[in-house]
Design a protein around this motif. Sequence first.
Motif, PDB file in Angstrom:
ATOM      1  N   VAL A   1     102.642  32.229  39.838  1.00 20.31           N
ATOM      2  CA  VAL A   1     102.933  32.463  41.216  1.00 20.31           C
ATOM      3  C   VAL A   1     104.603  32.699  41.304  1.00 20.31           C
ATOM      4  O   VAL A   1     105.151  31.816  40.294  1.00 20.31           O
ATOM      5  N   MET A   2     104.981  33.443  41.906  1.00 18.19           N
ATOM      6  CA  MET A   2     106.316  33.684  41.891  1.00 18.19           C
ATOM      7  C   MET A   2     106.870  33.657  43.420  1.00 18.19           C
ATOM      8  O   MET A   2     106.253  34.180  44.521  1.00 18.19           O
ATOM      9  N   ILE A   3     108.011  33.099  43.828  1.00 16.17           N
ATOM     10  CA  ILE A   3     108.518  32.583  45.050  1.00 16.17           C
ATOM     11  C   ILE A   3     109.849  33.104  45.064  1.00 16.17           C
ATOM     12  O   ILE A   3     110.735  32.603  44.144  1.00 16.17           O
ATOM     13  N   PHE A   4     110.203  33.882  46.322  1.00 15.27           N
ATOM     14  CA  PHE A   4     111.373  34.468  46.395  1.00 15.27           C
ATOM     15  C   PHE A   4     112.335  33.825  47.619  1.00 15.27           C
ATOM     16  O   PHE A   4     111.422  33.588  48.467  1.00 15.27           O
ATOM     17  N   GLY A   5     113.395  33.886  47.632  1.00 11.35           N
ATOM     18  CA  GLY A   5     114.223  33.336  48.786  1.00 11.35           C
ATOM     19  C   GLY A   5     115.349  32.808  48.503  1.00 11.35           C
ATOM     20  O   GLY A   5     115.911  32.639  47.337  1.00 11.35           O
TER      21      GLY A   5
ATOM     22  N   LEU B   1     112.556  25.443  49.418  1.00  9.67           N
ATOM     23  CA  LEU B   1     112.494  27.094  49.577  1.00  9.67           C
ATOM     24  C   LEU B   1     111.154  26.961  50.020  1.00  9.67           C
ATOM     25  O   LEU B   1     109.946  26.708  49.767  1.00  9.67           O
ATOM     26  N   PRO B   2     110.817  27.748  51.145  1.00  8.90           N
ATOM     27  CA  PRO B   2     109.774  28.307  51.786  1.00  8.90           C
ATOM     28  C   PRO B   2     108.898  29.018  51.109  1.00  8.90           C
ATOM     29  O   PRO B   2     109.489  29.963  50.353  1.00  8.90           O
ATOM     30  N   LEU B   3     107.685  28.765  51.304  1.00 10.29           N
ATOM     31  CA  LEU B   3     106.602  29.523  50.884  1.00 10.29           C
ATOM     32  C   LEU B   3     106.387  30.905  51.624  1.00 10.29           C
ATOM     33  O   LEU B   3     105.090  31.423  51.942  1.00 10.29           O
ATOM     34  N   ASP B   4     107.328  31.538  51.865  1.00  5.13           N
ATOM     35  CA  ASP B   4     107.080  33.089  52.955  1.00  5.13           C
ATOM     36  C   ASP B   4     107.001  34.020  51.836  1.00  5.13           C
ATOM     37  O   ASP B   4     106.103  34.790  52.186  1.00  5.13           O
TER      38      ASP B   4
END
Length: 213
Positions: free
Chosen positions: A105-109, A154-157
């Motif tokens: 999984v990659m999470i950006f923000g 960091l939100p999982l948006d």
Amino acid sequence: MSDDKKYSVQRKPQRELFDRDEINQLLDSEFVAHVGFSDLETGMPFVIPLGFVRDGDRILLHGSTGSRLFMQMAKGMDICVTVTRINALVSARTPAVSSMNYESVMIFGKATVLQEDAKLEAMKQLSNKLIPGIWDYAVLPSSKDFAGTIIVELPLDKVTAKSRKGGPVDSPEHVELDIWAGTIPIERKLGTPITSEDSRVKAVPEHILHRKI
């Protein structure tokens, strides 16, 4: 490029994961996330491993107040957080298509620094992720520990996830060859706890004995 396109799997899109429960299970099963960023001062790329925990629809990352990464995250720097689990090695009839079964999984923000009570609760979450029950069992962080620690959320948006399952995908002509093909599962387990030589308590407490992954 639209955000939907920007945060979607480009190579082998059929492997993209959309189920949030599966993504949450991956995040909950792992202990280390790799945080990628471009240094605001030098422009150099860095990837740093950090302990993390998922808390609802966000992840929490913790580090030192003197960390370059965390000081820059506090300024609103864009980051990319990656978490990966390898489940099996896949041996095909040719090395060209041998592979691994995995979930990633990659999470950006942009991360937000937590303060006071929110920070203390996050420290509890992170501690109990590593050793469930440790927060209520051990000595709580001192004011010095608290001051020297920075925690961000960091939100999982903006999330992209990918998974490979199953056996090797050989070409039809290779399937006919007398060569073994299959998967080699990777199993993880915790070993027997080893009591520290200077520990006054020799019996391993229940919350350690029952720790599982």
